[in-house]
Design a protein around this motif. Sequence first.
Motif, PDB file in Angstrom:
ATOM      1  N   GLU A  83       0.848  -1.191   0.000  1.00  0.00           N
ATOM      2  CA  GLU A  83       0.000   0.000   0.000  1.00  0.00           C
ATOM      3  C   GLU A  83       0.888   1.246   0.000  1.00  0.00           C
ATOM      4  N   LYS A  84       0.668   2.107  -1.009  1.00  0.00           N
ATOM      5  CA  LYS A  84       1.504   3.298  -1.135  1.00  0.00           C
ATOM      6  C   LYS A  84       1.208   4.317  -0.036  1.00  0.00           C
ATOM      7  N   THR A  85      -0.046   4.414   0.366  1.00  0.00           N
ATOM      8  CA  THR A  85      -0.393   5.400   1.385  1.00  0.00           C
ATOM      9  C   THR A  85       0.237   5.060   2.732  1.00  0.00           C
ATOM     10  N   ALA A  86       0.174   3.778   3.116  1.00  0.00           N
ATOM     11  CA  ALA A  86       0.750   3.365   4.400  1.00  0.00           C
ATOM     12  C   ALA A  86       2.218   3.003   4.292  1.00  0.00           C
ATOM     13  N   GLN A  87       2.727   2.828   3.043  1.00  0.00           N
ATOM     14  CA  GLN A  87       4.120   2.458   2.830  1.00  0.00           C
ATOM     15  C   GLN A  87       4.484   1.186   3.615  1.00  0.00           C
ATOM     16  N   SER A  88       3.628   0.176   3.481  1.00  0.00           N
ATOM     17  CA  SER A  88       3.871  -1.078   4.204  1.00  0.00           C
ATOM     18  C   SER A  88       3.177  -2.211   3.449  1.00  0.00           C
ATOM     19  N   TRP A  89       3.571  -3.440   3.791  1.00  0.00           N
ATOM     20  CA  TRP A  89       2.983  -4.631   3.200  1.00  0.00           C
ATOM     21  C   TRP A  89       1.774  -5.055   4.033  1.00  0.00           C
ATOM     22  N   ILE A  90       0.658  -5.328   3.373  1.00  0.00           N
ATOM     23  CA  ILE A  90      -0.573  -5.760   4.028  1.00  0.00           C
ATOM     24  C   ILE A  90      -0.920  -7.150   3.504  1.00  0.00           C
ATOM     25  N   GLU A  91      -1.204  -8.057   4.424  1.00  0.00           N
ATOM     26  CA  GLU A  91      -1.519  -9.429   4.021  1.00  0.00           C
ATOM     27  C   GLU A  91      -2.897  -9.472   3.374  1.00  0.00           C
ATOM     28  N   ARG A  92      -2.943 -10.016   2.164  1.00  0.00           N
ATOM     29  CA  ARG A  92      -4.207 -10.156   1.447  1.00  0.00           C
ATOM     30  C   ARG A  92      -4.896 -11.480   1.800  1.00  0.00           C
ATOM     31  N   GLY A  93      -4.118 -12.525   2.073  1.00  0.00           N
ATOM     32  CA  GLY A  93      -4.697 -13.822   2.431  1.00  0.00           C
ATOM     33  C   GLY A  93      -3.703 -14.931   2.167  1.00  0.00           C
ATOM     34  N   ARG A  94      -4.073 -16.123   2.590  1.00  0.00           N
ATOM     35  CA  ARG A  94      -3.264 -17.321   2.363  1.00  0.00           C
ATOM     36  C   ARG A  94      -4.131 -18.397   1.736  1.00  0.00           C
ATOM     37  N   GLY A  95      -3.525 -19.156   0.822  1.00  0.00           N
ATOM     38  CA  GLY A  95      -4.301 -20.178   0.130  1.00  0.00           C
ATOM     39  C   GLY A  95      -3.468 -20.835  -0.947  1.00  0.00           C
ATOM     40  N   LEU A  96      -4.146 -21.277  -2.024  1.00  0.00           N
ATOM     41  CA  LEU A  96      -3.518 -22.036  -3.104  1.00  0.00           C
ATOM     42  C   LEU A  96      -3.315 -21.123  -4.306  1.00  0.00           C
ATOM     43  N   LEU A  97      -2.056 -21.015  -4.739  1.00  0.00           N
ATOM     44  CA  LEU A  97      -1.694 -20.239  -5.929  1.00  0.00           C
ATOM     45  C   LEU A  97      -1.486 -21.206  -7.092  1.00  0.00           C
ATOM     46  N   ARG A  98      -2.096 -20.879  -8.240  1.00  0.00           N
ATOM     47  CA  ARG A  98      -2.024 -21.744  -9.418  1.00  0.00           C
ATOM     48  C   ARG A  98      -1.513 -20.948 -10.608  1.00  0.00           C
ATOM     49  N   LEU A  99      -0.610 -21.562 -11.374  1.00  0.00           N
ATOM     50  CA  LEU A  99      -0.097 -21.002 -12.630  1.00  0.00           C
ATOM     51  C   LEU A  99      -0.653 -21.856 -13.762  1.00  0.00           C
ATOM     52  N   ASN A 100      -1.500 -21.235 -14.609  1.00  0.00           N
ATOM     53  CA  ASN A 100      -2.181 -21.952 -15.682  1.00  0.00           C
ATOM     54  C   ASN A 100      -1.733 -21.431 -17.035  1.00  0.00           C
ATOM     55  N   ASP A 101      -1.724 -22.323 -18.028  1.00  0.00           N
ATOM     56  CA  ASP A 101      -1.411 -21.994 -19.416  1.00  0.00           C
ATOM     57  C   ASP A 101      -2.602 -22.346 -20.289  1.00  0.00           C
ATOM     58  N   MET A 102      -2.784 -21.550 -21.330  1.00  0.00           N
ATOM     59  CA  MET A 102      -3.839 -21.824 -22.301  1.00  0.00           C
ATOM     60  C   MET A 102      -3.415 -21.253 -23.647  1.00  0.00           C
ATOM     61  N   ALA A 103      -3.907 -21.864 -24.732  1.00  0.00           N
ATOM     62  CA  ALA A 103      -3.583 -21.423 -26.082  1.00  0.00           C
ATOM     63  C   ALA A 103      -4.573 -20.360 -26.514  1.00  0.00           C
ATOM     64  N   SER A 104      -4.073 -19.289 -27.122  1.00  0.00           N
ATOM     65  CA  SER A 104      -4.931 -18.213 -27.588  1.00  0.00           C
ATOM     66  C   SER A 104      -5.729 -18.674 -28.802  1.00  0.00           C
ATOM     67  N   THR A 105      -6.976 -18.213 -28.889  1.00  0.00           N
ATOM     68  CA  THR A 105      -7.826 -18.595 -30.013  1.00  0.00           C
ATOM     69  C   THR A 105      -7.494 -17.817 -31.288  1.00  0.00           C
ATOM     70  N   ASP A 106      -6.795 -16.694 -31.168  1.00  0.00           N
ATOM     71  CA  ASP A 106      -6.508 -15.870 -32.349  1.00  0.00           C
ATOM     72  C   ASP A 106      -5.376 -16.464 -33.182  1.00  0.00           C
ATOM     73  N   ASP A 107      -4.198 -16.572 -32.590  1.00  0.00           N
ATOM     74  CA  ASP A 107      -3.032 -17.041 -33.337  1.00  0.00           C
ATOM     75  C   ASP A 107      -2.421 -18.315 -32.756  1.00  0.00           C
TER      76      ASP A 107
END
Length: 229
Positions: A83-107
């Motif tokens: 947060e720029k106003t507070a100039q500090s890190w704020i915890e958004r939450g904890r959970g499962l992070l996923r990195l997904n790939d997909m093919a574009s329909t255009d090209d």
Amino acid sequence: SPPKGGASNEENKEVSAPPASEPSSQETNPEKANSVSESLAESAAAYTKATAKKCILEKVDVKTGEESESNVLQMQCKLYVFEKTAQSWIERGRGLLRLNDMASTDDGTLQSRLVMRTQGSLRLILNTKLWPQMQVDKASEKSVRITAMDTEDQGVKVFLISGSSKDIGQLAAALHHRILALKSRAEQETEAPATSIPEAEVPQSNEDDSDEEDKGSASAAASTPATSQ
């Protein structure tokens, strides 16, 4: 007057008489208790049957929007936002992070995105695509700092992903590899119009030459009758 001994005997009889009635009351109490317990059990069974019919739940298919995507990496981590106003890190939450790939329909090119939901409630706290100008820095062995789109205000913010050293290393390598591929593709797209400009000028020069040839042939045709006369 009656003798003293006789009076004492009568008092003893009167005192000893009430205990004779106690066994009868003790015999009737267990029967009442059994009847009360049976009635409670029957009412409880009837209540459970009535409520069991109302609580029948049907199976519902949950759609997350990731059905057409292939999962590359998933990890348990914590997400922080700066947060720029507070100039500090704020915890958004904890959970499962996923990195997904997909093919574009255009090209048919490869597109990737990061999706993170909180543990338990499955609330969406991160959903961003990877783009060529995305910044990915490994802050420490157990944290990665990235720039991503915020789901709340739809702006670009700085996020910090904290997890185990093994998962963070794999995540940083996967993000770095995909961003390099996006940069190289963007460079190829910018170079393609520059090379096509000279090719567009070639037909114009051919048209000018054809016009000059037509003019020369017309002048030659006009001069030939004059020489014949």
